[in-house]
Design an enzyme around this catalytic site. Structure first.
Site, PDB file in Angstrom:
ATOM      1  N   ASN A 104      -6.938  55.972   4.261  1.00 51.97           N
ATOM      2  CA  ASN A 104      -7.598  56.758   3.357  1.00 51.97           C
ATOM      3  C   ASN A 104      -8.677  56.573   3.659  1.00 51.97           C
ATOM      4  O   ASN A 104      -9.485  55.218   4.627  1.00 51.97           O
ATOM      5  CB  ASN A 104      -6.925  55.875   1.740  1.00 51.97           C
ATOM      6  CG  ASN A 104      -5.644  57.035   1.810  1.00 51.97           C
ATOM      7  OD1 ASN A 104      -4.843  57.186   2.418  1.00 51.97           O
ATOM      8  ND2 ASN A 104      -4.602  56.305   0.934  1.00 51.97           N
ATOM      9  N   HIS A 121     -10.541  55.357   9.335  1.00 53.09           N
ATOM     10  CA  HIS A 121     -10.513  56.975   9.190  1.00 53.09           C
ATOM     11  C   HIS A 121     -11.945  57.046   7.903  1.00 53.09           C
ATOM     12  O   HIS A 121     -12.684  58.580   8.361  1.00 53.09           O
ATOM     13  CB  HIS A 121     -10.246  58.472   8.095  1.00 53.09           C
ATOM     14  CG  HIS A 121      -8.473  58.326   8.964  1.00 53.09           C
ATOM     15  ND1 HIS A 121      -7.391  59.063   8.848  1.00 53.09           N
ATOM     16  CD2 HIS A 121      -8.633  57.762  10.878  1.00 53.09           C
ATOM     17  CE1 HIS A 121      -6.180  58.812   9.527  1.00 53.09           C
ATOM     18  NE2 HIS A 121      -7.301  58.187  10.747  1.00 53.09           N
ATOM     19  N   CYS A 152     -35.861  61.676   9.396  1.00 56.85           N
ATOM     20  CA  CYS A 152     -35.864  62.367  10.470  1.00 56.85           C
ATOM     21  C   CYS A 152     -36.135  63.933  10.386  1.00 56.85           C
ATOM     22  O   CYS A 152     -36.214  64.707  10.559  1.00 56.85           O
ATOM     23  CB  CYS A 152     -34.986  62.252  11.457  1.00 56.85           C
ATOM     24  SG  CYS A 152     -33.611  62.546  11.931  1.00 56.85           S
ATOM     25  N   THR A 190       2.830  58.161   3.942  1.00 56.98           N
ATOM     26  CA  THR A 190       2.311  58.802   5.050  1.00 56.98           C
ATOM     27  C   THR A 190       2.739  59.214   5.719  1.00 56.98           C
ATOM     28  O   THR A 190       3.785  58.803   5.550  1.00 56.98           O
ATOM     29  CB  THR A 190       1.081  57.352   5.809  1.00 56.98           C
ATOM     30  OG1 THR A 190       0.958  57.862   6.945  1.00 56.98           O
ATOM     31  CG2 THR A 190       2.107  56.186   6.248  1.00 56.98           C
ATOM     32  N   ALA A 233       5.147  55.126  -4.812  1.00 56.08           N
ATOM     33  CA  ALA A 233       4.947  53.862  -4.553  1.00 56.08           C
ATOM     34  C   ALA A 233       4.546  53.532  -5.680  1.00 56.08           C
ATOM     35  O   ALA A 233       4.630  52.190  -5.650  1.00 56.08           O
ATOM     36  CB  ALA A 233       3.888  54.107  -3.965  1.00 56.08           C
TER      37      ALA A 233
HETATM   38  P1  NAD Z   1      -0.098  61.587   5.079  1.00 57.49           P
HETATM   39  O1  NAD Z   1      -0.153  62.752   6.032  1.00 57.49           O
HETATM   40  O2  NAD Z   1      -0.458  60.248   5.568  1.00 57.49           O
HETATM   41  O3  NAD Z   1       0.653  62.116   3.811  1.00 57.49           O
HETATM   42  C1  NAD Z   1       1.017  61.824   2.491  1.00 57.49           C
HETATM   43  C2  NAD Z   1       2.419  61.375   2.452  1.00 57.49           C
HETATM   44  O4  NAD Z   1       2.076  60.882   1.298  1.00 57.49           O
HETATM   45  C3  NAD Z   1       3.721  62.089   2.279  1.00 57.49           C
HETATM   46  O5  NAD Z   1       4.076  61.814   3.397  1.00 57.49           O
HETATM   47  C4  NAD Z   1       4.198  62.513   0.947  1.00 57.49           C
HETATM   48  O6  NAD Z   1       5.192  62.855   1.319  1.00 57.49           O
HETATM   49  C5  NAD Z   1       3.349  61.003   0.560  1.00 57.49           C
HETATM   50  N1  NAD Z   1       3.241  61.039  -1.189  1.00 57.49           N
HETATM   51  C6  NAD Z   1       2.942  61.466  -1.918  1.00 57.49           C
HETATM   52  N2  NAD Z   1       2.634  61.072  -2.660  1.00 57.49           N
HETATM   53  C7  NAD Z   1       3.276  60.186  -2.662  1.00 57.49           C
HETATM   54  C8  NAD Z   1       3.143  58.975  -3.451  1.00 57.49           C
HETATM   55  N3  NAD Z   1       3.308  59.247  -4.954  1.00 57.49           N
HETATM   56  N4  NAD Z   1       3.855  57.868  -4.072  1.00 57.49           N
HETATM   57  C9  NAD Z   1       4.454  57.816  -2.142  1.00 57.49           C
HETATM   58  N5  NAD Z   1       4.098  58.717  -1.145  1.00 57.49           N
HETATM   59  C10 NAD Z   1       3.604  60.133  -1.763  1.00 57.49           C
HETATM   60  O7  NAD Z   1      -1.312  62.487   4.228  1.00 57.49           O
HETATM   61  P2  NAD Z   1      -2.376  63.432   4.914  1.00 57.49           P
HETATM   62  O8  NAD Z   1      -2.982  63.999   3.527  1.00 57.49           O
HETATM   63  O9  NAD Z   1      -1.494  64.733   5.189  1.00 57.49           O
HETATM   64  O10 NAD Z   1      -3.674  63.457   5.161  1.00 57.49           O
HETATM   65  C11 NAD Z   1      -4.190  62.942   6.668  1.00 57.49           C
HETATM   66  C12 NAD Z   1      -5.623  62.116   6.435  1.00 57.49           C
HETATM   67  O11 NAD Z   1      -6.311  63.058   5.452  1.00 57.49           O
HETATM   68  C13 NAD Z   1      -5.706  61.124   6.307  1.00 57.49           C
HETATM   69  O12 NAD Z   1      -5.142  59.928   7.368  1.00 57.49           O
HETATM   70  C14 NAD Z   1      -6.311  60.714   5.327  1.00 57.49           C
HETATM   71  O13 NAD Z   1      -7.121  60.662   6.429  1.00 57.49           O
HETATM   72  C15 NAD Z   1      -7.141  61.817   4.862  1.00 57.49           C
HETATM   73  N6  NAD Z   1      -7.542  62.065   3.519  1.00 57.49           N
HETATM   74  C16 NAD Z   1      -7.380  60.874   2.593  1.00 57.49           C
HETATM   75  C17 NAD Z   1      -7.256  61.174   1.227  1.00 57.49           C
HETATM   76  C18 NAD Z   1      -7.287  59.610   0.500  1.00 57.49           C
HETATM   77  O14 NAD Z   1      -9.280  58.990   0.499  1.00 57.49           O
HETATM   78  N7  NAD Z   1      -7.362  59.389  -0.457  1.00 57.49           N
HETATM   79  C19 NAD Z   1      -6.600  62.281   0.547  1.00 57.49           C
HETATM   80  C20 NAD Z   1      -6.436  62.950   1.646  1.00 57.49           C
HETATM   81  C21 NAD Z   1      -6.743  63.513   3.153  1.00 57.49           C
HETATM   82 ZN    ZN Z   2     -32.316  60.503  10.778  1.00 58.98          ZN
END
Ligand code: NAD
Ligand code: ZN
Length: 249
Positions: A104, A121, A152, A190, A233
């Protein structure tokens, strides 16, 4: 499903572990109101994150990419850590959880008081210059976009890792260091599809460690996890930590 049985099983594995680590993804922050990329709210103005979170997108249309980041930054600034973040902090305080490795870019683990955190990330609340070493913290969304470097004049970019970019070396080394020591891993919110973090659960498993997964949906990890809990979660983790504390008294 979140049953008494799986909560008990997860709690026992946690109490019996010597070096437990956690891998978290955007799902852990979903209950704080920050959309995941793959969830229904993940889209912004019909764009997919894969079309925006890339160096190519940034250099062809920095204003559009910064508009998207402004939207995401405002959500992170408004959000508060949820029960899942706090439950992990409690496990760390109990001495049971050694490291959290997060994909995240929000700061909710930090704000929940976690000490040992590896951010793979980057950080959405920082920007850095594409030409010089200037960087700054972001306290409010930018009014003028794309923002420029005050030193700059080059473009500032979000200090996050985009698709196709390498992970920060320091974070990667720390991740492998703790994964090598781990005899257990919590895999929370994740999809475990983004590499190299996605390979951590099987790495720990192949080293003889246990895998405890908490996710709303099944993932590639679910079939080899020792416990796979399909639940929010924010509901599962507090229940598990409560049970862990009962074992400790
Ligand atoms: P991800 O691939 O980690 O998928 C999200 C997962 O969370 C899914 O498998 C889903 O089933 C699960 N999920 C959703 N709500 C949930 C809950 N309440 N409890 C438990 N599980 C739950 O994440 P993504 O969204 O595909 O993002 C990939 C990349 O994007 C990350 O590596 C990150 O760098 C970035 N991202 C970060 C954030 C943040 O910082 N909050 C938000 C969006 C995307
Ligand atoms: Zn600069």
């Amino acid at each position: 499903m979140l049953t008494e049985d799986v909560v008990l099983k997860a709690a026992k594995l946690i109490v019996n572990s010597n070096y437990l680590i956690a891998l978290t993804g955007s799902g852990i922050s979903a209950e704080s109101g920050i959309p995941t990329f793959r969830g229904e709210d993940g889209l912004w103005k019909k764009y997919r994150p894969e079309e925006l979170a890339t160096p190519e997108a940034f250099f062809s249309d920095p204003k559009k990419v910064w508009e998207w980041y402004n939207w995401r930054i405002s959500m992170v600034l408004k959000a508060e850590p949820n029960k899942a973040h706090y439950a992990l902090t409690e496990l760390e305080k109990l001495g049971l959880l050694k490291t959290i490795i997060t994909q995240n870019v929000d700061d909710l683990h930090e704000r929940s008081g976690v000490k040992n955190l590896i951010k793979l990330h980057g950080n959405i609340l920082e920007a850095r210059c594409i030409s010089c070493s200037y960087r700054e913290k972001i306290k409010t969304p930018y009014i003028e976009i794309p923002p420029k470097c005050p030193k700059c004049g080059s473009l500032l970019r979000p200090d996050v890792v985009w698709f196709s970019e390498p992970l920060p070396t320091g974070a990667l080394e720390k991740m492998y260091e703790s994964a090598k020591k781990a005899d257990g891993i919590l895999v929370i919110g994740t999809s475990a599809m983004v590499m190299p973090a996605g390979a951590l659960p099987s790495f720990v498993k192949n080293n003889g460690g246990v895998v405890i997964e908490i996710n709303l949906d099944p993932t590639p990890v679910s079939h080899y996890a020792d416990v796979s809990i399909q639940s929010k979660a924010g509901e599962a983790l507090p229940a598990i930590v409560k049970k862990v504390k009962e074992f400790l008294v």
